[in-house]
Design a protein around this motif. Structure first.
Motif, PDB file in Angstrom:
ATOM      1  N   GLN A   1      -4.426   9.360  -2.454  1.00  0.00           N
ATOM      2  CA  GLN A   1      -3.740   8.674  -1.369  1.00  0.00           C
ATOM      3  C   GLN A   1      -4.418   7.340  -1.074  1.00  0.00           C
ATOM      4  O   GLN A   1      -3.753   6.327  -0.861  1.00  0.00           O
ATOM      5  CB  GLN A   1      -3.733   9.543  -0.101  1.00  0.00           C
ATOM      6  N   GLY A   2      -5.745   7.352  -1.065  1.00  0.00           N
ATOM      7  CA  GLY A   2      -6.497   6.119  -0.794  1.00  0.00           C
ATOM      8  C   GLY A   2      -6.295   5.105  -1.900  1.00  0.00           C
ATOM      9  O   GLY A   2      -6.177   3.902  -1.658  1.00  0.00           O
ATOM     10  N   GLY A   3      -6.243   5.600  -3.157  1.00  0.00           N
ATOM     11  CA  GLY A   3      -6.010   4.700  -4.301  1.00  0.00           C
ATOM     12  C   GLY A   3      -4.623   4.085  -4.248  1.00  0.00           C
ATOM     13  O   GLY A   3      -4.429   2.890  -4.524  1.00  0.00           O
ATOM     14  N   ILE A   4      -3.649   4.904  -3.903  1.00  0.00           N
ATOM     15  CA  ILE A   4      -2.284   4.395  -3.788  1.00  0.00           C
ATOM     16  C   ILE A   4      -2.199   3.383  -2.661  1.00  0.00           C
ATOM     17  O   ILE A   4      -1.564   2.327  -2.780  1.00  0.00           O
ATOM     18  CB  ILE A   4      -1.293   5.556  -3.563  1.00  0.00           C
ATOM     19  N   GLN A   5      -2.866   3.688  -1.549  1.00  0.00           N
ATOM     20  CA  GLN A   5      -2.867   2.774  -0.400  1.00  0.00           C
ATOM     21  C   GLN A   5      -3.527   1.451  -0.793  1.00  0.00           C
ATOM     22  O   GLN A   5      -3.047   0.383  -0.426  1.00  0.00           O
ATOM     23  CB  GLN A   5      -3.602   3.406   0.789  1.00  0.00           C
ATOM     24  N   MET A   6      -4.608   1.507  -1.563  1.00  0.00           N
ATOM     25  CA  MET A   6      -5.292   0.280  -2.005  1.00  0.00           C
ATOM     26  C   MET A   6      -4.383  -0.526  -2.931  1.00  0.00           C
ATOM     27  O   MET A   6      -4.322  -1.766  -2.832  1.00  0.00           O
ATOM     28  CB  MET A   6      -6.598   0.629  -2.732  1.00  0.00           C
ATOM     29  N   LEU A   7      -3.680   0.185  -3.812  1.00  0.00           N
ATOM     30  CA  LEU A   7      -2.757  -0.514  -4.716  1.00  0.00           C
ATOM     31  C   LEU A   7      -1.628  -1.177  -3.936  1.00  0.00           C
ATOM     32  O   LEU A   7      -1.236  -2.321  -4.222  1.00  0.00           O
ATOM     33  CB  LEU A   7      -2.177   0.458  -5.744  1.00  0.00           C
ATOM     34  N   LEU A   8      -1.087  -0.491  -2.933  1.00  0.00           N
ATOM     35  CA  LEU A   8      -0.021  -1.069  -2.111  1.00  0.00           C
ATOM     36  C   LEU A   8      -0.527  -2.288  -1.347  1.00  0.00           C
ATOM     37  O   LEU A   8       0.148  -3.324  -1.252  1.00  0.00           O
ATOM     38  CB  LEU A   8       0.538  -0.024  -1.151  1.00  0.00           C
ATOM     39  N   THR A   9      -1.718  -2.176  -0.821  1.00  0.00           N
ATOM     40  CA  THR A   9      -2.317  -3.298  -0.087  1.00  0.00           C
ATOM     41  C   THR A   9      -2.543  -4.474  -1.041  1.00  0.00           C
ATOM     42  O   THR A   9      -2.235  -5.637  -0.701  1.00  0.00           O
ATOM     43  CB  THR A   9      -3.653  -2.871   0.555  1.00  0.00           C
ATOM     44  N   ALA A  10      -3.062  -4.195  -2.237  1.00  0.00           N
ATOM     45  CA  ALA A  10      -3.308  -5.250  -3.218  1.00  0.00           C
ATOM     46  C   ALA A  10      -1.988  -5.913  -3.636  1.00  0.00           C
ATOM     47  O   ALA A  10      -1.906  -7.133  -3.808  1.00  0.00           O
ATOM     48  CB  ALA A  10      -4.037  -4.674  -4.430  1.00  0.00           C
ATOM     49  N   GLU A  11      -0.962  -5.087  -3.791  1.00  0.00           N
ATOM     50  CA  GLU A  11       0.341  -5.637  -4.172  1.00  0.00           C
ATOM     51  C   GLU A  11       0.897  -6.526  -3.072  1.00  0.00           C
ATOM     52  O   GLU A  11       1.438  -7.609  -3.342  1.00  0.00           O
ATOM     53  CB  GLU A  11       1.324  -4.491  -4.461  1.00  0.00           C
ATOM     54  N   GLN A  12       0.749  -6.118  -1.820  1.00  0.00           N
ATOM     55  CA  GLN A  12       1.219  -6.939  -0.705  1.00  0.00           C
ATOM     56  C   GLN A  12       0.450  -8.255  -0.638  1.00  0.00           C
ATOM     57  O   GLN A  12       1.024  -9.318  -0.400  1.00  0.00           O
ATOM     58  CB  GLN A  12       1.082  -6.177   0.611  1.00  0.00           C
ATOM     59  N   GLU A  13      -0.860  -8.186  -0.852  1.00  0.00           N
ATOM     60  CA  GLU A  13      -1.666  -9.414  -0.852  1.00  0.00           C
ATOM     61  C   GLU A  13      -1.238 -10.329  -1.990  1.00  0.00           C
ATOM     62  O   GLU A  13      -1.141 -11.553  -1.818  1.00  0.00           O
ATOM     63  CB  GLU A  13      -3.153  -9.059  -0.972  1.00  0.00           C
ATOM     64  N   ALA A  14      -0.989  -9.737  -3.153  1.00  0.00           N
ATOM     65  CA  ALA A  14      -0.540 -10.539  -4.296  1.00  0.00           C
ATOM     66  C   ALA A  14       0.808 -11.191  -3.995  1.00  0.00           C
ATOM     67  O   ALA A  14       1.033 -12.368  -4.320  1.00  0.00           O
ATOM     68  CB  ALA A  14      -0.450  -9.655  -5.543  1.00  0.00           C
TER      69      ALA A  14
END
Length: 110
Positions: free
Chosen positions: A7-20
């Motif tokens: 869940q934390g990894g998915i959340q980090m990926l979503l956050t990274a995607e939003q930042e990108a």
């Protein structure tokens, strides 16, 4: 525990995607703004260059018309002088021509 980590990894990926996405959006905005500025600068340069060429054209045109006016006046004066010279020469030769024609007409060849 693995599900929490997932869940934390998915959340980090979503956050990274939003930042990108935000970075890409900001870059597009900067690019669009810069393109607009470049277009405005180019239009301004074109306008300035066109004004410069029009000013040069008007200056050349006025110089040419001034030269044309002076040339026209000079030619009129020269033409009038030549006409007067021809009239004077014709009036001087006229009696001789009349005498020669009269003699030619009145002389009978036998």
């Amino acid at each position: 525990m693995d599900s929490m980590r997932g869940q934390g990894g998915i959340q980090m990926l979503l956050t990274a995607e939003q930042e990108a996405q935000q970075i890409v959006y900001a870059a597009r905005n900067v690019k669009t703004t810069r393109l607009r500025q470049a277009k405005e600068e180019a239009e301004m340069e074109v306008t300035n260059y066109r004004s410069h060429l029009e000013a040069e054209y008007k200056q050349k045109l006025s110089e040419t018309s001034e030269n044309s006016d002076s040339t026209e006046k000079r030619l009129e004066i020269e033409t009038e002088e030549k006409i007067q010279h021809l009239k004077k020469a014709a009036s001087q030769v006229s009696p001789d021509v009349i005498a020669m024609l009269t003699k030619y007409i009145t002389t009978i060849k036998t």
